[in-house]
Design a protein around this motif. Structure first.
Motif, short mmCIF file in Angstrom:
data_model
loop_
_atom_site.label_atom_id
_atom_site.label_comp_id
_atom_site.label_asym_id
_atom_site.label_seq_id
_atom_site.Cartn_x
_atom_site.Cartn_y
_atom_site.Cartn_z
N HIS A 10 44.94 36.76 39.63
CA HIS A 10 44.29 38.07 39.77
C HIS A 10 44.03 38.39 41.24
N ASP A 11 43.64 37.39 42.02
CA ASP A 11 43.41 37.62 43.45
C ASP A 11 44.70 38.05 44.14
N ASP A 34 45.41 41.61 43.25
CA ASP A 34 44.51 42.47 44.04
C ASP A 34 45.02 42.58 45.47
N ARG A 35 45.45 41.47 46.03
CA ARG A 35 45.95 41.45 47.42
C ARG A 35 47.17 42.36 47.56
N ARG A 36 48.00 42.36 46.54
CA ARG A 36 49.20 43.20 46.57
C ARG A 36 48.93 44.63 46.12
N ALA A 37 47.70 44.90 45.74
CA ALA A 37 47.27 46.24 45.30
C ALA A 37 48.04 46.71 44.06
N VAL A 38 48.34 45.76 43.16
CA VAL A 38 49.04 46.12 41.93
C VAL A 38 48.25 45.71 40.70
N SER A 39 47.00 45.29 40.88
CA SER A 39 46.23 44.80 39.75
C SER A 39 45.95 45.89 38.72
N GLY A 40 45.98 47.14 39.11
CA GLY A 40 45.74 48.23 38.18
C GLY A 40 46.81 48.36 37.11
N ARG A 41 47.97 47.77 37.36
CA ARG A 41 49.06 47.85 36.38
C ARG A 41 48.96 46.78 35.30
#
Length: 77
Positions: free
Chosen positions: A2-3, A6-13
Motif C-alpha cells: 500500500h505504501d 501511495d508513493r506511485r500515486a495510484v492507490s486510488g485505483r
C-alpha cells in the motif's frame, strides 16, 4: 504494498484491503492474570504440574521484558 501504491500515486485505483487495527492487551495485564492464577492454585495443595509451569515461565518472560515494553496507557496506579 500500500505504501508503494501511495508513493506511485495510484492507490486510488485499488481497494484498501488492510485489516483494521486490533486492540491488544498490554503484557502487564497478562502478567497480573498469570500471577493471580499462580496464587489461586498454590493454596489448594496440588503441586503445579507440567501444564501449569507455563504460567511461571510466561510470568518470568514478561517480567524480564518489562523494561523494554511501552508504558501502560493510564498507568498502573
Amino acid at each position: 504494498m500500500h505504501d508503494e501504491l501511495d508513493r506511485r500515486a495510484v492507490s486510488g485505483r485499488f481497494g484498501d484491503n488492510r485489516p483494521p487495527p486490533v486492540h491488544c492487551v498490554h503484557p502487564a495485564v497478562t502478567l497480573l492474570e498469570k500471577l493471580d492464577a499462580i496464587t489461586r492454585r498454590w493454596p489448594r495443595s496440588d503441586l503445579p504440574g507440567r501444564a501449569f509451569v507455563r504460567h511461571y515461565e510466561d510470568a518470568a518472560s514478561i517480567i524480564a521484558a518489562l523494561p523494554t515494553l511501552p508504558a501502560v496507557p493510564g498507568g498502573l496506579d
